[in-house]
Write a protein that holds these residues in place. Sequence first.
Motif, PDB file in Angstrom:
ATOM      1  N   GLN A 164      -0.131  20.266 -17.387  1.00 42.66           N
ATOM      2  CA  GLN A 164      -0.438  21.264 -16.276  1.00 42.66           C
ATOM      3  C   GLN A 164      -1.742  21.336 -15.610  1.00 42.66           C
ATOM      4  O   GLN A 164      -2.123  22.306 -15.744  1.00 42.66           O
ATOM      5  N   LYS A 165      -2.165  20.317 -15.708  1.00 37.15           N
ATOM      6  CA  LYS A 165      -3.689  20.260 -14.161  1.00 37.15           C
ATOM      7  C   LYS A 165      -3.536  20.476 -13.063  1.00 37.15           C
ATOM      8  O   LYS A 165      -2.268  20.486 -12.282  1.00 37.15           O
ATOM      9  N   THR A 166      -4.491  20.265 -12.013  1.00 38.06           N
ATOM     10  CA  THR A 166      -3.999  20.077 -10.516  1.00 38.06           C
ATOM     11  C   THR A 166      -4.050  18.860 -10.900  1.00 38.06           C
ATOM     12  O   THR A 166      -4.660  18.316 -11.267  1.00 38.06           O
ATOM     13  N   PRO A 167      -3.001  18.025  -9.735  1.00 43.81           N
ATOM     14  CA  PRO A 167      -3.384  16.358  -9.421  1.00 43.81           C
ATOM     15  C   PRO A 167      -4.153  16.327  -8.112  1.00 43.81           C
ATOM     16  O   PRO A 167      -4.574  16.947  -7.640  1.00 43.81           O
ATOM     17  N   ARG A 168      -4.447  14.732  -8.728  1.00 44.02           N
ATOM     18  CA  ARG A 168      -5.695  14.819  -7.491  1.00 44.02           C
ATOM     19  C   ARG A 168      -5.089  14.520  -6.101  1.00 44.02           C
ATOM     20  O   ARG A 168      -3.739  13.850  -6.413  1.00 44.02           O
ATOM     21  N   GLU A 169      -6.090  14.716  -5.699  1.00 44.92           N
ATOM     22  CA  GLU A 169      -5.482  14.792  -3.998  1.00 44.92           C
ATOM     23  C   GLU A 169      -5.464  12.948  -3.892  1.00 44.92           C
ATOM     24  O   GLU A 169      -6.030  12.006  -3.817  1.00 44.92           O
ATOM     25  N   THR A 170      -4.383  12.042  -2.809  1.00 46.04           N
ATOM     26  CA  THR A 170      -4.093  10.801  -2.856  1.00 46.04           C
ATOM     27  C   THR A 170      -4.137  11.140  -1.021  1.00 46.04           C
ATOM     28  O   THR A 170      -4.377  12.429  -0.492  1.00 46.04           O
ATOM     29  N   LYS A 171      -5.388  10.203  -0.446  1.00 47.11           N
ATOM     30  CA  LYS A 171      -5.347   9.878   1.094  1.00 47.11           C
ATOM     31  C   LYS A 171      -4.510   8.857   1.823  1.00 47.11           C
ATOM     32  O   LYS A 171      -3.181   8.850   0.813  1.00 47.11           O
TER      33      LYS A 171
ATOM     34  N   LEU B 119       0.936  -1.082   0.014  1.00 44.70           N
ATOM     35  CA  LEU B 119       0.068   0.315   0.213  1.00 44.70           C
ATOM     36  C   LEU B 119       0.825   1.383   0.084  1.00 44.70           C
ATOM     37  O   LEU B 119       0.371   1.857  -0.951  1.00 44.70           O
ATOM     38  N   ILE B 120       1.710   1.467   0.258  1.00 46.12           N
ATOM     39  CA  ILE B 120       2.795   2.146   1.149  1.00 46.12           C
ATOM     40  C   ILE B 120       3.400   2.865  -0.673  1.00 46.12           C
ATOM     41  O   ILE B 120       3.070   4.212  -1.149  1.00 46.12           O
ATOM     42  N   ILE B 121       4.384   1.857  -0.666  1.00 44.03           N
ATOM     43  CA  ILE B 121       4.766   1.294  -2.719  1.00 44.03           C
ATOM     44  C   ILE B 121       4.173   1.993  -4.123  1.00 44.03           C
ATOM     45  O   ILE B 121       3.619   2.783  -4.301  1.00 44.03           O
ATOM     46  N   THR B 122       2.579   1.488  -3.649  1.00 39.91           N
ATOM     47  CA  THR B 122       1.390   2.227  -4.548  1.00 39.91           C
ATOM     48  C   THR B 122       1.235   3.214  -3.978  1.00 39.91           C
ATOM     49  O   THR B 122       1.137   4.942  -5.221  1.00 39.91           O
ATOM     50  N   ASN B 123       1.420   4.044  -3.577  1.00 42.02           N
ATOM     51  CA  ASN B 123       0.681   5.128  -3.273  1.00 42.02           C
ATOM     52  C   ASN B 123       2.225   6.009  -3.283  1.00 42.02           C
ATOM     53  O   ASN B 123       1.212   7.555  -3.932  1.00 42.02           O
ATOM     54  N   LYS B 124       2.894   5.888  -3.470  1.00 40.78           N
ATOM     55  CA  LYS B 124       4.091   6.832  -3.912  1.00 40.78           C
ATOM     56  C   LYS B 124       3.744   6.404  -5.460  1.00 40.78           C
ATOM     57  O   LYS B 124       4.174   7.630  -6.024  1.00 40.78           O
TER      58      LYS B 124
ATOM     59  N   ASP C  88       1.110  10.953 -11.160  1.00 39.48           N
ATOM     60  CA  ASP C  88       0.833  12.006 -10.944  1.00 39.48           C
ATOM     61  C   ASP C  88       0.953  13.499 -10.925  1.00 39.48           C
ATOM     62  O   ASP C  88       0.904  14.494 -12.028  1.00 39.48           O
ATOM     63  N   SER C  89       2.363  13.606 -10.474  1.00 39.38           N
ATOM     64  CA  SER C  89       3.302  14.702 -10.604  1.00 39.38           C
ATOM     65  C   SER C  89       3.555  14.349 -12.434  1.00 39.38           C
ATOM     66  O   SER C  89       4.176  15.792 -12.847  1.00 39.38           O
TER      67      SER C  89
END
Length: 84
Positions: free
Chosen positions: A77-84, A58-63, A69-70
């Motif tokens: 040049q869009k806004t990145p999606r939020e991650t929880k 889960l940690i690796i997938t989130n990173k 996204d970056s």
Amino acid sequence: MALFFLIPLCTALATGYLFKKSSDEIAYLAGVFAAISLILSLVLAPWQIQFGLLIIVLIITNKLLQENDSKQTQLTQKTPRETK
């Protein structure tokens, strides 16, 4: 804690080594056997090890999602999606 899961894990490592060193058709059979042994060792592993592996995944997938996204943001040049 029972360590029965180490038997198929060691078998998977040995057949994986054989898979990397061999170039014949036996290598494909060794690769399939290594994959089956690895899955079996994960099924037989105690819940503490399974839970630890789940947290690591889960940690690796989130990173990786944040890195993706970056890169997407830099390209479009869009806004990145939020991650929880």
